[in-house]
Write a protein that holds these residues in place. Structure first.
Motif, short mmCIF file in Angstrom:
data_model
loop_
_atom_site.label_atom_id
_atom_site.label_comp_id
_atom_site.label_asym_id
_atom_site.label_seq_id
_atom_site.Cartn_x
_atom_site.Cartn_y
_atom_site.Cartn_z
N LEU A 205 -107.81 -10.27 36.88
CA LEU A 205 -107.94 -9.14 35.98
C LEU A 205 -107.40 -7.87 36.62
N ALA A 206 -107.71 -7.65 37.89
CA ALA A 206 -107.21 -6.47 38.59
C ALA A 206 -105.69 -6.46 38.63
N ARG A 207 -105.09 -7.60 38.94
CA ARG A 207 -103.62 -7.70 38.98
C ARG A 207 -103.02 -7.39 37.60
N ALA A 208 -103.61 -7.96 36.55
CA ALA A 208 -103.10 -7.73 35.20
C ALA A 208 -103.21 -6.26 34.81
N LYS A 209 -104.34 -5.63 35.17
CA LYS A 209 -104.53 -4.23 34.83
C LYS A 209 -103.57 -3.32 35.60
N VAL A 210 -103.33 -3.62 36.88
CA VAL A 210 -102.39 -2.82 37.67
C VAL A 210 -100.99 -2.96 37.09
N GLU A 211 -100.58 -4.18 36.75
CA GLU A 211 -99.25 -4.39 36.17
C GLU A 211 -99.11 -3.66 34.84
N TRP A 212 -100.17 -3.69 34.02
CA TRP A 212 -100.14 -2.99 32.74
C TRP A 212 -99.97 -1.49 32.96
N LYS A 213 -100.74 -0.93 33.90
CA LYS A 213 -100.68 0.51 34.15
C LYS A 213 -99.30 0.92 34.67
N LEU A 214 -98.73 0.11 35.56
CA LEU A 214 -97.40 0.44 36.09
C LEU A 214 -96.34 0.38 34.99
N SER A 215 -96.44 -0.61 34.10
CA SER A 215 -95.46 -0.70 33.01
C SER A 215 -95.65 0.46 32.03
N ARG A 216 -96.90 0.86 31.78
CA ARG A 216 -97.17 2.00 30.91
C ARG A 216 -96.60 3.28 31.51
N ASN A 217 -96.78 3.45 32.81
CA ASN A 217 -96.24 4.63 33.47
C ASN A 217 -94.72 4.65 33.41
N ALA A 218 -94.09 3.48 33.55
CA ALA A 218 -92.63 3.39 33.47
C ALA A 218 -92.16 3.76 32.07
N ASP A 219 -92.90 3.33 31.04
CA ASP A 219 -92.55 3.68 29.66
C ASP A 219 -92.71 5.17 29.42
N ASN A 220 -93.74 5.78 30.00
CA ASN A 220 -93.98 7.21 29.81
C ASN A 220 -92.90 8.06 30.47
N GLU A 221 -92.28 7.55 31.52
CA GLU A 221 -91.20 8.30 32.18
C GLU A 221 -89.97 8.38 31.29
N LYS A 222 -89.83 7.44 30.37
CA LYS A 222 -88.68 7.42 29.47
C LYS A 222 -88.88 8.36 28.28
N ARG A 223 -90.12 8.74 27.99
CA ARG A 223 -90.42 9.59 26.85
C ARG A 223 -90.36 11.06 27.26
N PRO A 224 -90.08 11.94 26.28
CA PRO A 224 -90.13 13.37 26.60
C PRO A 224 -91.56 13.80 26.88
N ASP A 225 -91.71 14.84 27.66
CA ASP A 225 -93.04 15.33 28.03
C ASP A 225 -93.76 15.85 26.79
N THR A 226 -94.94 15.29 26.54
CA THR A 226 -95.73 15.74 25.39
C THR A 226 -97.02 16.39 25.86
N GLY A 227 -97.15 16.69 27.12
CA GLY A 227 -98.36 17.31 27.64
C GLY A 227 -99.36 16.25 28.07
N SER A 228 -100.53 16.70 28.46
CA SER A 228 -101.52 15.78 28.99
C SER A 228 -102.25 15.02 27.90
N GLY A 229 -102.21 15.53 26.66
CA GLY A 229 -102.92 14.86 25.58
C GLY A 229 -104.37 15.26 25.50
N ARG A 230 -104.79 16.18 26.33
CA ARG A 230 -106.18 16.63 26.34
C ARG A 230 -106.25 18.06 25.82
N GLY A 231 -107.34 18.35 25.15
CA GLY A 231 -107.56 19.70 24.68
C GLY A 231 -106.73 20.03 23.46
N ILE A 232 -106.75 21.30 23.10
CA ILE A 232 -106.03 21.78 21.92
C ILE A 232 -104.98 22.78 22.37
N ARG A 233 -103.77 22.55 21.96
CA ARG A 233 -102.68 23.47 22.30
C ARG A 233 -102.69 24.60 21.28
N VAL A 234 -102.78 25.85 21.75
CA VAL A 234 -102.86 26.99 20.85
C VAL A 234 -101.62 27.83 20.99
#
Length: 75
Positions: free
Chosen positions: A46-75
């Motif tokens: 499970l730990a191996r699968a979760k680490v691989e998922w997180k690394l692939s998610r991070n790699a996908d996020n590097e390809k996307r434009p910056d959308t901020g942290s996703g937390r809070g409300i942008r005013v």
């Protein structure tokens, strides 16, 4: 990606196990909990699968434009 080295720390907390998994190459860390009677082989898989998922998610996020942290409300 399955040949990556990861470090796993398991700590008992009540009726659960706290599992911290760290990818040796990138230093990416994640923490999750499993029932105390979970076999070590399942925890490792499970730990191996979760680490691989997180690394692939991070790699996908590097390809996307910056959308901020996703937390809070942008005013």
């Amino acid at each position: 990606m399955s040949g990556r080295e990861i470090y796993i720390e398991v700590m008992a907390i009540g009726q659960a196990l706290r599992v911290a998994a760290i990818d040796a190459e990138t230093g990416e860390e994640l923490v999750f909990q499993v029932p105390r009677n979970t076999p070590r082989q399942e925890i490792d898989a499970l730990a191996r699968a979760k680490v691989e998922w997180k690394l692939s998610r991070n790699a996908d996020n590097e390809k996307r434009p910056d959308t901020g942290s996703g937390r809070g409300i942008r005013v």
